[in-house]
Design an enzyme around this catalytic site. Structure first.
Site, PDB file in Angstrom:
ATOM      1  CE  LYS A   3       0.055  35.161  18.283  1.00 12.19           C
ATOM      2  NZ  LYS A   3       0.049  36.139  17.190  1.00 12.19           N
TER       3      LYS A   3
ATOM      4  NE  ARG B  40      -4.685  40.329  12.388  1.00 15.62           N
ATOM      5  CZ  ARG B  40      -3.875  39.379  12.851  1.00 15.62           C
ATOM      6  NH1 ARG B  40      -4.234  38.112  12.768  1.00 15.62           N
ATOM      7  NH2 ARG B  40      -2.715  39.668  13.388  1.00 15.62           N
TER       8      ARG B  40
ATOM      9  CE1 TYR C 271     -20.358   8.380  26.501  1.00 15.92           C
ATOM     10  CE2 TYR C 271     -18.134   9.190  26.095  1.00 15.92           C
ATOM     11  CZ  TYR C 271     -19.218   9.031  26.943  1.00 15.92           C
ATOM     12  OH  TYR C 271     -19.154   9.518  28.219  1.00 15.92           O
TER      13      TYR C 271
ATOM     14  CG  MET D 224     -14.433  15.948  28.219  1.00 16.67           C
ATOM     15  SD  MET D 224     -15.582  16.628  29.420  1.00 16.67           S
ATOM     16  CE  MET D 224     -17.118  16.627  28.525  1.00 16.67           C
TER      17      MET D 224
HETATM   18  C1  LIG Z   1       1.297  35.986  16.420  1.00 11.66           C
HETATM   19  C2  LIG Z   1       2.081  37.110  15.897  1.00 11.66           C
HETATM   20  C3  LIG Z   1       3.407  36.923  15.471  1.00 11.66           C
HETATM   21  C4  LIG Z   1       4.066  35.565  15.402  1.00 11.66           C
HETATM   22  O1  LIG Z   1       3.693  34.895  14.236  1.00 11.66           O
HETATM   23  P1  LIG Z   1       4.280  33.450  13.870  1.00 11.66           P
HETATM   24  O2  LIG Z   1       3.720  33.162  12.528  1.00 11.66           O
HETATM   25  O3  LIG Z   1       3.773  32.499  14.881  1.00 11.66           O
HETATM   26  O4  LIG Z   1       5.751  33.575  13.915  1.00 11.66           O
HETATM   27  C5  LIG Z   1       4.126  38.057  15.091  1.00 11.66           C
HETATM   28  N1  LIG Z   1       3.561  39.275  15.088  1.00 11.66           N
HETATM   29  C6  LIG Z   1       2.280  39.480  15.453  1.00 11.66           C
HETATM   30  C7  LIG Z   1       1.736  40.858  15.407  1.00 11.66           C
HETATM   31  C8  LIG Z   1       1.496  38.401  15.848  1.00 11.66           C
HETATM   32  O5  LIG Z   1       0.223  38.601  16.201  1.00 11.66           O
END
Ligand SMILES: *Cc1c(COP(=O)(O)O)cnc(C)c1O
Length: 336
Positions: free
Chosen positions: A33, A116, A243, A289
């Protein structure tokens, strides 16, 4: 443009360590992700595939589509489920089940204490019933730990609750589903792994936010950020740089600008007083930047090769430093 170098050797080293924990590569789902934690979605997907990993976890359908060719299964954590693509979607709430199209592969997330996402424990049987009623294909039941990286009993408390979930799923007569709860921190501290797979993110990229006591597994950062020299000038003592003119040359000196800045994700909270590159360069003046300035005239400078060190300076965690890195920065896989 700046360059992000991805060390194939270090990535495979980390995956080897994680495989030792899980017992086999089949039990690893690589979490890709957020542009593979800033490393580059497609680049990391390709490397993970070459290593032999067959499962990936992403945030969105768009990410899943970009990497589907590399994996036999892609789990989507947080997007609207659809049949096309054949991806597996995580159900994050009981209400979500009603709008999932018939025939979609789903993963039921249960909230065992993080509060969550996921259905509540008392909704478990109801959720299983609705999933079946709507003709969804339940692949697995999962949970996520809130304190896997903290030295306390909370982690064990949550694990126990997930054991209860497993029991209740079986009692409800649901068969053939897999169970998974582990992220990087929890797999690194687990000795007898018995679930179907781990969802490993940060550990694969070379970081552990566990307290030192737990850090028996040595991981190596995969990513390093580099920039090329754009211009060089000879400063007279007293001349200022950048800057606000924050940096005042304490002597006559040669300085060069390099093509990386906060637009690329190099966080602007870094400055001369808190940051040093791996080769010992101080930042001269503010980060712009797209540019930074260093003393000397080397062709290429490494900004950092350990995001955790940068994170400590900024009062954050490796995850944030990494995910700030802009997708447009060029990624280059290096063997070493
Ligand atoms: C991001 C995520 C992970 C991975 O977590 P890490 O700490 O990066 O290994 C696993 N499960 C879910 C549901 C996540 O959102």
């Amino acid at each position: 443009m700046a360059t992000i170098k991805l060390s194939k050797k270090n990535f495979y080293h980390n995956l080897n360590q994680i495989t030792l924990q899980t017992g086999s590569v089949e039990k690893i789902a690589i979490v890709l992700k957020d542009n593979a934690y800033g490393h580059g979605l497609v680049e990391m997907a390709r490397l993970a595939c070459e290593y032999g990993i067959t499962k990936a976890v992403v945030g969105t359908t768009q990410e899943a589509e970009a990497i589907s060719a590399f994996f036999t299964e892609v789990v989507v954590l947080g997007d609207t489920p659809k049949v096309e693509g054949g991806f597996t979607y995580v159900l994050n709430a009981l209400e979500a089940i009603a709008s999932v199209p018939f025939g979609v592969k789903v993963e039921l997330k249960v909230d065992t204490g993080m509060h969550r996402n996921g259905i509540e424990l008392h909704q478990l049987e109801e959720a299983l019933f609705h999933i079946q009623e709507r003709g969804l294909l339940l692949q697995g039941v999962m949970t996520h730990y809130r304190s896997a990286d903290v030295l306390s009993s909370e982690f064990f408390w949550q694990q126990k609750r997930f054991e209860v979930v497993k029991q209740r799923v079986k009692e409800a007569g649901v068969e053939g589903v897999r169970f998974h709860s582990h992220n990087s921190a929890s797999i690194l501290r687990t000795h007898h792994f018995s679930e179907d797979f781990v969802r490993v993110g940060i550990g694969a990229y070379g970081y552990s936010e566990l307290p030192p006591l737990f850090n028996v597994v040595k991981l190596k950062p995969v990513l390093s950020l580099w920039a090329k020299r754009m211009a060089t000038r000879h400063l007279k003592k007293g001349q200022r740089v950048g800057y606000g003119g924050d940096f005042i040359a304490p002597k006559d000196m040669v300085v060069s600008t390099y093509d990386v800045g906060y637009g690329d994700g190099l966080m602007r909270g870094l400055f001369e007083g808190n940051f040093l590159t791996p080769s010992g360069h101080h930042l001269l003046g503010r980060i712009s930047m797209d540019f930074v300035t260093f003393e000397g005239e080397e062709e290429e400078v490494c900004l950092f090769e350990n995001a955790q060190e940068v994170a400590e300076v900024l009062g954050t965690i490796s995850y944030e430093v990494l995910t700030q890195l802009h997708p447009s920065v060029k990624r280059e896989v290096v063997e070493e």
